[in-house]
Scaffold this motif. Sequence first.
Motif, short mmCIF file in Angstrom:
data_model
loop_
_atom_site.label_atom_id
_atom_site.label_comp_id
_atom_site.label_asym_id
_atom_site.label_seq_id
_atom_site.Cartn_x
_atom_site.Cartn_y
_atom_site.Cartn_z
N THR A 86 0.94 -1.60 -0.38
CA THR A 86 -0.26 0.21 0.06
C THR A 86 0.85 1.06 -0.27
OG1 THR A 86 -0.23 -0.25 2.03
CG2 THR A 86 -2.20 -1.24 0.93
N SER A 87 0.93 2.12 0.97
CA SER A 87 1.06 4.05 0.42
C SER A 87 2.08 3.51 0.08
CB SER A 87 0.35 4.31 1.68
OG SER A 87 1.08 5.61 1.96
N ALA A 88 3.12 3.20 1.26
CA ALA A 88 5.01 3.14 1.22
C ALA A 88 4.78 3.22 -0.11
CB ALA A 88 5.60 2.59 2.70
N SER A 89 5.46 1.72 -0.66
CA SER A 89 5.38 0.97 -1.87
C SER A 89 4.87 2.07 -3.02
CB SER A 89 5.76 -0.24 -2.15
OG SER A 89 3.82 -0.94 -1.63
N ARG A 90 3.63 2.65 -2.77
CA ARG A 90 2.83 3.67 -4.04
C ARG A 90 3.75 5.09 -4.69
NH1 ARG A 90 -2.17 2.24 -1.97
NH2 ARG A 90 -1.99 4.99 -0.79
N VAL A 112 0.89 -3.57 -6.15
CA VAL A 112 0.89 -2.06 -5.50
C VAL A 112 -0.68 -1.83 -5.84
CG1 VAL A 112 2.14 0.54 -5.35
CG2 VAL A 112 3.37 -1.51 -5.67
N VAL A 113 -1.43 -2.25 -4.56
CA VAL A 113 -2.79 -1.23 -4.60
C VAL A 113 -2.59 -0.57 -5.26
CG1 VAL A 113 -3.45 -4.15 -4.32
CG2 VAL A 113 -3.41 -2.13 -1.97
N ALA A 114 -3.86 0.27 -5.43
CA ALA A 114 -5.05 1.84 -5.69
C ALA A 114 -5.26 1.91 -4.68
CB ALA A 114 -4.95 1.53 -7.35
N GLY A 115 -5.74 3.20 -4.49
CA GLY A 115 -6.05 3.77 -3.35
C GLY A 115 -7.84 2.77 -3.94
N HIS A 116 -8.32 2.84 -4.42
CA HIS A 116 -9.79 2.32 -4.50
C HIS A 116 -9.92 1.12 -4.32
CE1 HIS A 116 -13.06 1.58 -6.52
NE2 HIS A 116 -13.32 0.04 -7.09
N GLU A 117 -9.17 0.27 -4.72
CA GLU A 117 -9.28 -1.24 -4.58
C GLU A 117 -8.11 -1.73 -2.84
OE1 GLU A 117 -8.52 -5.68 -5.42
OE2 GLU A 117 -9.67 -3.70 -5.52
N GLU A 118 -6.97 -0.79 -2.63
CA GLU A 118 -7.10 -0.28 -0.86
C GLU A 118 -8.63 -0.76 -0.37
OE1 GLU A 118 -4.09 1.50 2.45
OE2 GLU A 118 -4.13 1.40 0.16
N LEU A 139 -19.63 3.31 7.73
CA LEU A 139 -18.73 4.11 7.75
C LEU A 139 -16.80 3.60 7.80
CD1 LEU A 139 -16.52 6.73 6.08
CD2 LEU A 139 -17.08 7.77 8.46
N VAL A 140 -16.76 2.27 6.96
CA VAL A 140 -15.21 1.97 7.47
C VAL A 140 -14.52 3.14 7.53
CG1 VAL A 140 -13.89 0.07 7.06
CG2 VAL A 140 -16.51 -0.17 6.84
N VAL A 141 -13.06 3.00 8.85
CA VAL A 141 -12.40 3.86 8.94
C VAL A 141 -11.52 2.70 9.19
CG1 VAL A 141 -11.36 5.63 9.86
CG2 VAL A 141 -13.61 5.80 10.06
N ASP A 142 -9.82 3.09 8.37
CA ASP A 142 -8.61 2.76 8.07
C ASP A 142 -7.56 3.24 7.61
OD1 ASP A 142 -6.95 0.50 6.94
OD2 ASP A 142 -7.38 -0.28 5.96
N ILE A 143 -6.78 3.80 8.89
CA ILE A 143 -5.81 4.42 9.78
C ILE A 143 -4.56 3.54 9.26
CG2 ILE A 143 -4.39 6.26 11.03
CD1 ILE A 143 -7.46 7.01 11.82
N GLY A 144 -3.77 3.77 8.43
CA GLY A 144 -2.86 2.98 7.59
C GLY A 144 -1.15 4.06 8.95
N GLY A 145 0.06 3.73 8.49
CA GLY A 145 1.16 4.19 8.51
C GLY A 145 1.44 5.74 7.79
N GLY A 146 0.74 5.06 6.80
CA GLY A 146 1.12 6.01 4.90
C GLY A 146 0.08 7.04 4.89
N SER A 147 -1.46 6.78 5.11
CA SER A 147 -2.57 6.58 4.02
C SER A 147 -3.93 5.41 5.14
CB SER A 147 -2.74 6.00 3.03
OG SER A 147 -3.25 4.37 2.93
N SER A 162 -8.93 7.48 -0.63
CA SER A 162 -7.72 7.66 0.31
C SER A 162 -6.88 8.78 0.74
CB SER A 162 -6.90 6.61 -0.56
OG SER A 162 -5.59 6.21 -0.22
N MET A 163 -6.20 9.07 1.37
CA MET A 163 -5.47 9.72 1.79
C MET A 163 -4.64 10.13 1.97
SD MET A 163 -8.33 11.76 3.82
CE MET A 163 -9.30 10.71 4.42
N ASP A 164 -3.20 10.82 1.80
CA ASP A 164 -1.66 10.38 2.02
C ASP A 164 -2.14 10.87 3.60
OD1 ASP A 164 -1.15 9.08 0.06
OD2 ASP A 164 -0.35 10.52 -1.72
N MET A 165 -2.32 10.82 4.55
CA MET A 165 -2.17 10.81 5.96
C MET A 165 -2.45 9.49 6.57
SD MET A 165 -5.28 13.00 7.39
CE MET A 165 -6.84 12.02 7.56
N GLY A 166 -1.65 9.25 7.37
CA GLY A 166 -1.25 8.27 8.80
C GLY A 166 -0.89 8.73 9.44
N SER A 167 -0.26 7.54 10.48
CA SER A 167 0.02 8.01 11.55
C SER A 167 1.56 8.07 12.15
CB SER A 167 0.43 7.10 12.32
OG SER A 167 0.71 5.10 12.01
#
Length: 308
Positions: A86-90, A112-118, A139-147, A162-167
Amino acid sequence: MAPVTNQGEQTNTVAAIDCGTNTIKLMIANLPDVLVRETRMVRLGQDVDRTGRLADEALARTFAAIDEYAALIEQHPVKRLRFCATSASRDASNADVFVAGVRERLGIEPEVVAGHEEARLAFDGAVRNLREAPKTPVLVVDIGGGSTELILGADRPEQEFSMDMGSVRMHERHLHSDPPTAAEIAAATEDIDAHLDRCPVPAGDAATVVGVAGTIITLAAGVLDLPTYDRERIDQSVIPVAGLHEFTERLLAMTHEQRLALPYMHPGRADVIGAGALVLDRVLRRTTVETLVVSEADILDGIAWSIS
């Protein structure tokens, strides 16, 4: 490891790997029965937001974890394997090094999945896991490290973003002091709110909010004041939103050592959990719900179901 092949018509065993910014997770399952579920904190996205590259030491940690996972997969009659990154390798300019390393160890190409597929996979994994039918829309909220993904729907995703914000990303950008200063927290809040202002998913429409992934699971453990990490107590737990707001304030006032001493805190998450909590806090302030349902099933489960 040789490429996974059909090892006999009698097996429906699959392996799913989700490689994110902070963690890499493995599930081996003959669904709905889960045989193996493992998580390693590898911080693949270390400094990616600043450098645009995957750090050599981050790649080494990730490849070591993949070597462990390859050995576990070899112990089971796995028919199909899917590896989603996901995010980092994108975002990384040297993603080809990562891809080659995965191919060498597992014999397959990582997706390397797109945000839509993720978003689709996270929604499927989370909602399929719920024991009671939720009020919709969910509403599903999925907070990752990068997105961070917000996904709204009933039986399936209808709107997602999908937003480029994470922990990890918010921590590295803003929360440099220990504990973070009021000015740093304000800057992180402004950044998070700016992302949410651009998000087209109407969070306020949700009748049920389901939170998934390690940040939210850790926050649930904190609100529940668990003496240790307890998967059975966390999965399907219903957490008061007011309690999450209060716990976020407490976390942001703690030092790293104080967070590290919390009995349910994974050492690899202690530095970034304040930033992750702040992301969840700001998302929930855009909803009207009073509780959050926490699901241990997430994108990893969605990946496994997609090949079962």
